[in-house]
Design a protein around this motif. Structure first.
Motif: not given
Length: 221
Positions: A172-183
């Motif tokens: 329903d929303t298309g492409r997912i792109t997440v750029a995580p950061v580990r702290f």
């Protein structure tokens, strides 16, 4: 509250599919929990957060939830060892204002702008420098009842490091792109109730996709 530790078999075909599509990863995790009785989304209803950590061999996946999970629904061969599930009560009971903890958080540090002509649509932008990522975390701490102490050199006692970009596809929303950061670092609790809420409900956006779970442990000196 419960915390599960899943040692992943990286040769599993189902895991490789999920690794390539974070939305499928979300669906696999949700298979361990029953449907909710009302219209509340299941992830929110069961207060589910998860994180994928690199291990010596493969990955360890941590899943936190208010509801006890049933990992027997996972495909045979997905796990390299039986799932470990323990209550989170002792951790929550240890939370008190003034206490210092070592912590790990995989988060999605972003800022948003209005998207063009659609004034009610907001577009997220990733913080890309370590300085802006730490500043994002410090601001979140003000909201969530903790501060980052400084080291002897006067620098914040936290180290951000990049994590592989999470990609996926949702109908329903298309492409997912997440750029995580580990702290990784230390924090001091300033407001026990606000910090408890952060532990239970997560920190920052993209909670369905492996971000927001904060883990605490005794300080490391």
């Amino acid at each position: 509250m419960f915390l599960s530790k899943l040692m992943i078999n990286v040769r599993s075909r189902e895991f490789r599919r999920d690794y390539a599509n974070v939305h499928e990863m979300h669906r696999s995790i949700m298979s361990a929990y029953p449907d909710t009785l009302d219209e509340t989304p299941a992830r929110l209803g069961h207060k589910i957060l998860w994180r994928l950590d690199a291990a010596q061999i493969g990955y360890a996946q941590y899943v936190q939830s208010q509801t006890a999970p049933d990992w027997s629904n996972l495909p045979v061969g997905r796990l390299a060892a039986p799932a470990e599930v323990r209550p989170l009560g002792p951790v929550l009971n240890a939370i008190a204002a003034g206490r210092m903890f070592a912590f790990r958080l995989v988060a999605n540090p972003t800022w948003s702008t209005h998207g063009g002509k659609e004034r009610d649509v907001r577009k997220r932008h990733a913080h890309k420098t370590s300085e802006s990522q730490i500043e994002w975390l410090v601001r979140r701490g003000e909201r969530h009842g903790f501060v980052i102490p400084t080291t002897r050199s006067g620098e914040p006692d936290v180290a951000p490091s990049p994590v592989s970009t999470l990609i996926g596809q949702k109908k329903d929303t298309g492409r997912i792109t997440v750029a995580p950061v580990r702290f990784d670092g230390h924090l001091v609790i300033t407001d026990a109730a606000a910090f408890t809420d952060a532990v239970i409900n997560g920190v920052g956006p993209a909670k369905a996709y492996g971000c927001g779970l904060i883990s605490i442990a005794p300080p490391r000196f």
